[in-house]
Motif scaffolding. Structure first.
Motif, short mmCIF file in Angstrom:
data_model
loop_
_atom_site.label_atom_id
_atom_site.label_comp_id
_atom_site.label_asym_id
_atom_site.label_seq_id
_atom_site.Cartn_x
_atom_site.Cartn_y
_atom_site.Cartn_z
N ALA A 2 -24.77 -19.24 -8.10
CA ALA A 2 -23.67 -20.15 -7.76
C ALA A 2 -22.99 -20.66 -9.03
O ALA A 2 -21.76 -20.67 -9.14
CB ALA A 2 -24.19 -21.32 -6.93
N HIS A 21 -21.49 -23.74 -3.84
CA HIS A 21 -22.42 -22.83 -3.13
C HIS A 21 -21.64 -21.59 -2.75
O HIS A 21 -20.41 -21.62 -2.58
CB HIS A 21 -23.04 -23.50 -1.91
N LEU A 22 -22.35 -20.51 -2.63
CA LEU A 22 -21.71 -19.24 -2.26
C LEU A 22 -21.13 -19.35 -0.85
O LEU A 22 -21.64 -20.13 -0.03
CB LEU A 22 -22.73 -18.10 -2.33
N ILE A 56 -24.93 -11.22 -2.22
CA ILE A 56 -25.03 -11.22 -3.69
C ILE A 56 -25.18 -9.79 -4.19
O ILE A 56 -26.02 -9.04 -3.68
CB ILE A 56 -26.22 -12.08 -4.14
N THR A 74 -28.24 -19.97 -4.53
CA THR A 74 -26.95 -19.83 -3.86
C THR A 74 -26.18 -21.14 -3.87
O THR A 74 -25.01 -21.17 -3.54
CB THR A 74 -27.16 -19.45 -2.38
N GLN A 91 -25.70 -17.43 6.39
CA GLN A 91 -25.84 -17.82 4.99
C GLN A 91 -25.59 -16.68 4.02
O GLN A 91 -25.84 -15.50 4.32
CB GLN A 91 -27.24 -18.37 4.75
N ALA A 92 -25.17 -17.07 2.85
CA ALA A 92 -25.14 -16.15 1.72
C ALA A 92 -26.57 -15.78 1.35
O ALA A 92 -27.51 -16.55 1.58
CB ALA A 92 -24.46 -16.82 0.53
N GLY A 93 -26.70 -14.58 0.75
CA GLY A 93 -28.02 -14.14 0.32
C GLY A 93 -27.92 -12.80 -0.37
O GLY A 93 -26.82 -12.26 -0.56
N GLY A 149 -35.61 -17.80 -2.90
CA GLY A 149 -34.24 -18.30 -2.89
C GLY A 149 -34.14 -19.66 -2.24
O GLY A 149 -35.09 -20.13 -1.59
N ASN A 193 -31.89 -20.27 -0.03
CA ASN A 193 -31.31 -20.10 1.30
C ASN A 193 -32.43 -19.89 2.32
O ASN A 193 -33.61 -19.89 1.98
CB ASN A 193 -30.32 -18.92 1.30
N ARG A 235 -28.64 -12.13 2.98
CA ARG A 235 -27.48 -12.69 3.66
C ARG A 235 -27.63 -12.52 5.18
O ARG A 235 -28.27 -11.56 5.64
CB ARG A 235 -26.21 -11.99 3.20
#
Lengths: 334, 334, 334, 334
Positions: B181, B188-189, B195, B221, B238-240, B260, B262, B267
């Motif tokens: 991030a 945050h992403l 990613i 993130t 969510q981003a991931g 992570g 998240n 993701r």
């Protein structure tokens, strides 16, 4: 309410003085104490830890052999409290590969469920099961815990707003093992034996170990040699610290945290007819000292590792009176 | 049964090849792999840890400031799986000072209950709640987990006999934070962002951090800035990590463990119509890499601590597919 | 899979024939049967109930004295299955008047919490605890239950999609008590005694009771005279129906539902080395007959009420293999 | 303590008088009442049932069509109280055919596990989930419930020793349905609508139904037409009885038990700022009238069955504040 409990407090002392263990009346106050760390303190002697104290002990590590001081959690394990209605440790599957195929909870094509083999599970347990830390709200005196937080003000239906496991820092400190069973030449101490000050002193001398203020002191009864047979590892009938020994550790030696391989640190049953857990209430409510119970000390004992870095992070269970924990010991130079 | 699953395995690959993410078919095998650590292995890449590797990193500690990488566990916290029937985190009191007085479960005189203020509590939870480790039996492929242990042979009604949290050693290794991030200049992403390898490389370069084989790699993130509001920390959206990024970490860099901030490391939702958790199945079943989710990385990020000793002892929940965990980070020299 | 189970089916019969109770091989088929009520049937013989049959028996009521045929549910009650990891009955408070005042979960002024004294509680239990009905999915043969529904197709991680308690109608039918203990002149039948056809016939003759097709037949062992002491009401060692007696009730007398005051209707332990619950699998999988266990028949027996309207509504627990139930008996004319 | 609560009682009344619904202060006492059935009474108006009253109504049965007045219990069902930390309904498998084969918990030969296809399950739930009865200990006033039993004296950590579901007799009485939604020509009453005395009178007149002392009165809001979608069957926002309507039913008509198809019998949210459940506290603490909630009245309404035998046996959950229940209605002559 305060009036009622104040009155009970007085009665309590009276009862205690009349009890066979009357000497205790002189050395325990039977009142929840105010914390020397201030009115907001919820962790007691764990305040003794500083960044400097942690770095100091971490720098002394001399081995990468990490000792695991915990036991497995499993259905049927010895547990104190089923008889008192506490739920036993239970794990169940909430997702299985075949169940997912049959019920399709995610509403995906069948071939996706066949490919993605999903297993998930849930647990329920009394927080004082297996190797665990007792937080200071676990036992108080006359409705109040350490630092005089009262249950009426701070105990909700989902836990305490004070002194819960969520407030506990990760514990990193010098650790010392006192192998009482070995010093007495026994596989394990006899049922209900109360460890004395002399027992601790003898063991420390034989080991060549010296206590330091702020130590995490672990004592070994040898009772884990009976684990995990519930008929042998008899929770209600165990050897453990006498009140005097606990007082010596706390008042003479400034221990920060106490741990043992028995179920309740102290001996059971209590010899005080007016208090079924006199060491608990002394340590928690009067002195702010937390404890760790049901520890696996056999490997340390076998290798005669008596001094180490002790590392133990309680789970931050909000408001809880304890937490399962997996403490580690890493040998230091002596 | 083996025949059936073998057939499904073939079909699975066919489906995958036809899927938009067809390129994956070339780089993932969609089969549970045999472990290079032998037929008994249940922990995969955690075998990379040795006493020597642990001592080596522990000796590099330069600070006593211990970072806590976990979140509190509390009722109402964001949780993946209530919608799928998993029980939410719940804590309840089994003993209270006043309840003990009213019901007298220990059959003692009233004044004893008034003196000894007993509080005890129990918890229930999906094991994948809060900061937790996923063990290798959490997701497999075609009925088999890492090292080809099959659910039909090893999954009982109280958990797996293979690869459970009880088999996991305490984790002590070099840890690295990759602040994605920050590198992208975002709080945050964005939702569902995957990613990329380039993202990781850029962040590492900006940080001046180099990965080493056996590292615990934590990526940030920034989603914890939305914690703990369940409507903002949206678990399904969510981003991931992209699969490619996971592969780069594992295959190019030999990471030992991934973590992570998240909910699911990868993701969500998945871009592979044939697999709703392609990174999970790749990491666990094909590569033997465990993960830690819902980590609190804000303090490390704020202090720009990118290299550290990572210490995390999973609870030994027998047969479980994961465990709540409270990982710690202690800064090392760079 | 079908092939595998078919093969096992054959092996199963072979095993049975070689077993001491070899005669059983001639009278039980050891296969889950197709229902005569069609491919969608999930309730077996409960299909015998009609509006007409219900009205007919209800019109015969001659008394307003309602007999309660159930026991209390409470922590510590005798339970089969703690040894096998099933959770014991547990009740806990989720709301209390004082806890609400301390924690204020509804965010109201303190005086509101002081006025509204809120108590709420939750329970957890194995569904086969206390007086309960077993549904037809509780036991099957070779992976299939009554009407050949297979576990692989219909058993998800949150229960069966077939034959669950949610599919069960309220039960209203003619009920008959057979007081076997009384007929044999015993307070309770001896441990592990298998009730014979002759025992049932003798008791019925002494009582002057005649069975009719569609009856709910309750038999009394007298074991409730030992309730609720778990050390006396020994679940694993109880008197109960022999397979022959069950067969006589079902095949000669067309009973609709069977109930008993013992834990498992049948005697324990099983005398068939190849099946630890031969009466269960016969009744459920081969004949579609449900059962009710742990019934309180003492009041009926004392008043010598042998014929009655039997009323019992299972809770509609979706997908469950049973349900706690509180059956009632209301005397009819004889 | 008594002093404190007495004082609070006075304050409470003051608050109430100042509230918009000030008229209530004249008609509710805001004190837990003594029971006219004596100091041991724990069931209030259910004392109105006698053997004679039960026989009288049972003799009036004219149909064998039995109406089921309950809903299924299932994961994800609408539930009041997840937001307040109450556990949702959850069912999980503790025994499955394949899990038994894999783990062999009974230590039998594999072919036995393959033959005996064992399924078992457990549940956990807030007791006020689905169709359920509220017992008189569910809500009190100023720390006391019906008949002035105090929480401090009678509420232990495993439930109340007074007025629990275990004390409740099977309920068999004349039942009456008041279809308010139909009388008002609505599919369902609007959100938060408070049913008035006139609404009840109009509906009764249109139906041609007369209330009798000791009746079980069920009123229909039509909200079950929105069941089970939690976003539509909005628990916190439902139509229900006004306090005046409840008082008219109790004081003018001597109802024995009240039930509705909404979540809380009364309308929500409360219009009394000093009490979030004014009808509950009035009925339970002041009048000893229990209630049944979340009832399925659609079938009765469709068939215009307004008078019937009402049969409902609460589970005897020791000490509980309620019980899931499956009430039945059997038409009587009019």
């Amino acid at each position: 309410m305060r009036q009622v409990f104040a009155m009970l407090g007085i009665l309590g002392v009276v009862v205690l003085i009349m009890a066979p263990g009357g000497a205790q009346a002189q050395i325990t106050k039977n009142m929840a104490a105010k914390s020397p760390w201030g009115p907001d303190d919820e962790i007691g002697t764990l305040n003794m830890m500083t960044d400097a104290s942690k770095l100091d002990i971490l720098k002394q590590i001399v081995s990468g052999k990490v000792y695991d001081l915990s036991v497995d959690l499993f259905a049927g394990m010895p547990s104190c409290c089923g008889a008192f209605g506490d739920p036993p440790y239970h794990l169940w599957m909430t997702h299985t590969p075949r169940g997912t195929i049959a019920a399709n909870p995610f509403n995906v094509p069948r071939e996706v469920n066949e490919r993605v083999a999903y297993s998930g599970d849930a647990i329920s347990m009394y927080t004082h099961t297996g190797t665990h830390i007792d937080t200071l709200n676990h036992f108080g005196l006359y409705g109040k815990i350490w630092n005089q937080f009262s249950a009426d003000d701070h105990l909700g239906d989902q836990g305490w707003s004070k002194a819960g496991a969520d407030k506990y820092p990760p514990i990193i400190a010098r650790g010392v093992l006192i192998d009482v069973a070995k010093a007495k030449g026994m596989t394990h101490l006899p049922h209900s034996y109360g460890i004395t000050v002399a027992d601790l002193q003898t063991a420390l001398r034989q080991q060549g170990t010296k206590l330091q203020p702020g130590d995490v002191v672990l004592f070994r009864t040898g009772l884990m040699t009976l684990w995990p047979d519930p008929t042998k590892y008899q929770l209600g009938n165990q050897a453990g610290l006498s009140l005097e020994a606990a007082q010596w550790l706390v008042e003479e030696n400034q221990v920060m945290l106490l741990g043992g391989d028995n179920f309740g640190v102290e001996r059971f049953p209590s010899t005080d007819p007016g208090n079924y857990v006199p060491v608990h209430t002394y340590l928690f409510a009067e002195r702010g000292v937390s404890i760790i119970e049901v520890m696996w000390l056999e490997d340390l004992a076998k290798d005669q590792v008596y001094e180490f870095v002790f590392i133990a992070p309680p789970l931050k269970l909000r408001g809880a009176t304890g937490s399962p924990i997996r403490p580690l010991a890493i040998p230091t130079q002596r």
